[in-house]
Design an enzyme around this catalytic site. Structure first.
Site, mmCIF file in Angstrom:
data_model
loop_
_atom_site.group_PDB
_atom_site.id
_atom_site.type_symbol
_atom_site.label_atom_id
_atom_site.label_comp_id
_atom_site.label_asym_id
_atom_site.label_seq_id
_atom_site.Cartn_x
_atom_site.Cartn_y
_atom_site.Cartn_z
ATOM 1 N N SER A 91 25.169 5.134 -7.055
ATOM 2 C CA SER A 91 25.842 5.005 -8.344
ATOM 3 C C SER A 91 25.667 6.276 -9.146
ATOM 4 O O SER A 91 24.580 6.853 -9.188
ATOM 5 C CB SER A 91 25.273 3.820 -9.135
ATOM 6 O OG SER A 91 25.749 3.836 -10.465
ATOM 7 N N LYS A 92 26.741 6.712 -9.791
ATOM 8 C CA LYS A 92 26.658 7.889 -10.648
ATOM 9 C C LYS A 92 25.657 7.672 -11.778
ATOM 10 O O LYS A 92 25.084 8.622 -12.309
ATOM 11 C CB LYS A 92 28.041 8.209 -11.248
ATOM 12 C CG LYS A 92 29.086 8.582 -10.211
ATOM 13 C CD LYS A 92 30.429 8.844 -10.873
ATOM 14 C CE LYS A 92 31.523 9.057 -9.838
ATOM 15 N NZ LYS A 92 32.841 9.277 -10.447
#
Length: 516
Positions: free
Chosen positions: A274-275
């Site tokens: 996930s960013k």
């Protein structure tokens, strides 16, 4: 089992067909400048680059900035900087030239305006005047009845006279594309035959928004065609949209490129990257001190594309070797797990490789000098001699992961020379005698040093702990840290003896240097 083998054979045949079907392979990396480049984006760019170079083709960079509300100032420049840092060469793109520009979508609005006219004329697109309020009501009703929200295609059936009247009134509108059934499966270069009928689950998609900017799907297809893209390699999350793109190609009467979708990169435990994790951005790895080649090999190790060699020793391949060895049919079709421990191993390998080459070794020395100055700004008496730094790097190459590790407080003695030292628990003559003894040592290693120091203390009638305390202060000025023998080994013979000499009273330095 037979079906799986047939699919593998089909993928291999398809790949060989593509290899010779085009005079030149042209691929592109098309990021949105909405943030920093992360591992998933680097993987996509890298595999496009490796594929193009393996087949003697071109790698294009295109900036997809049609969603003007999400733009981050400076993001495009940082993306380019990160790609170049990783060693990915850009053949065409913004700032790199090329015959198919501009390579920034916001600068191509005239091109999209001309393209959409073709679809309006052939009846595969239409103007939609539905208000945002009506669309919101449709969404709410779908959710209330536990259905997937989708547009009901109302404006597809507007009479031409009504359309003309609304246009004359200046009514705001977008343009939608008419979805139809797509019977032919997608022959994915990675996944094989994939079937997805988008019209079963979606209403007609917007292709030109009310602000006259194109949506991703429309601009993507138009640009790939006009830029001569032969192969589209992108994340598997776009696979479900590919049917939509194939329908757009059909509506234009254009030959579509070949598509290959890269599997998800996941954490070691299988959870999705996930960013929001904050530690998967390329800038994060650069700031931590990871080197480009180690990060590139790290990404490649998870995604496949290379012949697996059982029990082979971990290798660090340069980009030329990666390009030569890359094979599309070997790309994994399952989620690719990343192991942070492997990245650390690869970074140690790269430090070792850089140490072996004179030019890159000098660059390492300069980096260490800058890191040490930044870590100890209040100290003017720093030991930053090139030979000393090279010795430290040789010692640390199999022990430490990052150059920054060398500036940890427990290793401060490597760089900060002791000051205001007072000779205690050891006479001047004893220190001079010890220097003479140590100078004769051929093997300046921890175990040998410990034997020598214990023997000296016993011979001189010194208390060993007190002697070691004095030597530690003379070598580092610290009360704690590694053992004295280990400290001397890390410093190296030349530096360790020099520091002990500097502990001699200043009035006796010249005489004592002659003695030792």
């Amino acid at each position: 089992m037979l079906k799986a083998n047939q699919q593998t054979l089909l993928r291999q045949c398809l790949w060989l067909t593509q290899r010779y079907a085009h005079s030149q392979v042209r691929v592109r990396f098309a990021p949105s400048p909405t943030g920093q480049l992360h591992l998933g984006g680097l993987r996509t760019a890298l595999y496009n680059f490796l594929y193009a170079r393996h087949l003697g083709g071109k790698f294009l960079l295109r900036i997809e900035d049609t969603d003007q509300t999400r733009l981050v100032p400076g993001a495009s420049e940082r993306l380019v900087e990160d790609l170049l840092w990783a060693g990915i060469e850009i053949d065409e793109g913004p700032g790199f030239g090329g015959r198919h520009g501009p390579y920034v979508q916001s600068q191509r609005t005239d091109i999209y305006s001309k393209a959409i006219k073709k679809l309006l004329q052939n009846g595969t697109a239409y103007r939609c005047f539905c208000t945002e309020r009506r669309l919101e009501l449709l969404r709410k009703e779908a959710l209330r009845t536990r259905q997937v929200p989708r547009y009901d295609n109302k404006c597809r059936h507007l009479p031409a006279a009504d359309v003309e009247s609304l246009l004359a009134q200046g009514a705001p509108h977008c343009i939608r594309f008419k979805l139809t059934e797509h019977e032919e499966p997608l022959e994915d270069l990675v996944y094989g035959s994939v079937q997805h009928n988008v019209s079963d689950n979606e209403g007609d998609p917007v292709v030109i928004k009310s602000d006259h900017f194109p949506t991703y799907h429309f601009a993507n297809v138009v640009d790939d065609h006009l830029m001569g893209i032969t192969h589209v390699l992108r994340g598997v999350e776009w696979q479900i949209s590919t049917t939509k793109h194939l329908l757009l190609y059909k509506a234009f009467g254009w030959q579509p490129p070949k598509f290959g979708h890269l599997p998800l990169l996941v954490n070691a435990d299988g959870t999705k990257l996930s960013k929001r994790q904050g530690d998967i951005g390329i800038q994060h790895f650069r700031e931590r001190g990871y080197f480009p080649l180690s990060l590139v090999n790290y990404v490649v190790s998870a995604g496949g594309g290379f012949q697996h060699r059982a029990h082979a020793k971990q290798q660090l391949l340069n980009l030329q070797e990666l390009c030569q060895q890359f094979e599309m049919e070997r790309v994994n079709a399952h989620p690719s797990r990343l192991s942070p421990e492997l990245l650390d191993d690869l970074n140690r390998l790269e430090i070792g490789q850089r140490l072996a080459e004179p030019e890159s070794r000098l660059e390492l020395v300069k980096q260490v000098q800058q890191l040490v100055k930044k870590a100890y700004p209040e100290h003017s008496n720093l030991d930053l001699a090139e030979a000393h730094i090279v010795d430290v790097l040789n010692w640390s190459s199999q022990r430490l992961t990052l150059l920054q590790d060398l500036t940890s407080s427990k290793l401060s003695f490597l760089w900060v020379k002791p000051s205001n030292f007072e000779l205690k628990d050891l006479s001047l003559e004893q220190l001079i005698s010890l220097l003479t003894d140590l100078d004769t040592l051929q093997d300046f290693q921890k175990d040998e040093l410990n034997v020598k120091l214990k023997k000296f203390a016993k011979t001189e009638g010194l208390k060993f702990p007190l002697m070691m305390k004095t030597l530690r202060a003379a070598l580092s000025g610290l009360k704690e840290g590694p053992g004295v023998a280990e400290m001397m080994e890390i410093l190296g013979k030349s530096v360790a003896l020099d520091r002990l000499r500097e502990a001699l009273p200043k009035t006796d330095i010249n005489r004592n240097r002659q003695i030792v």
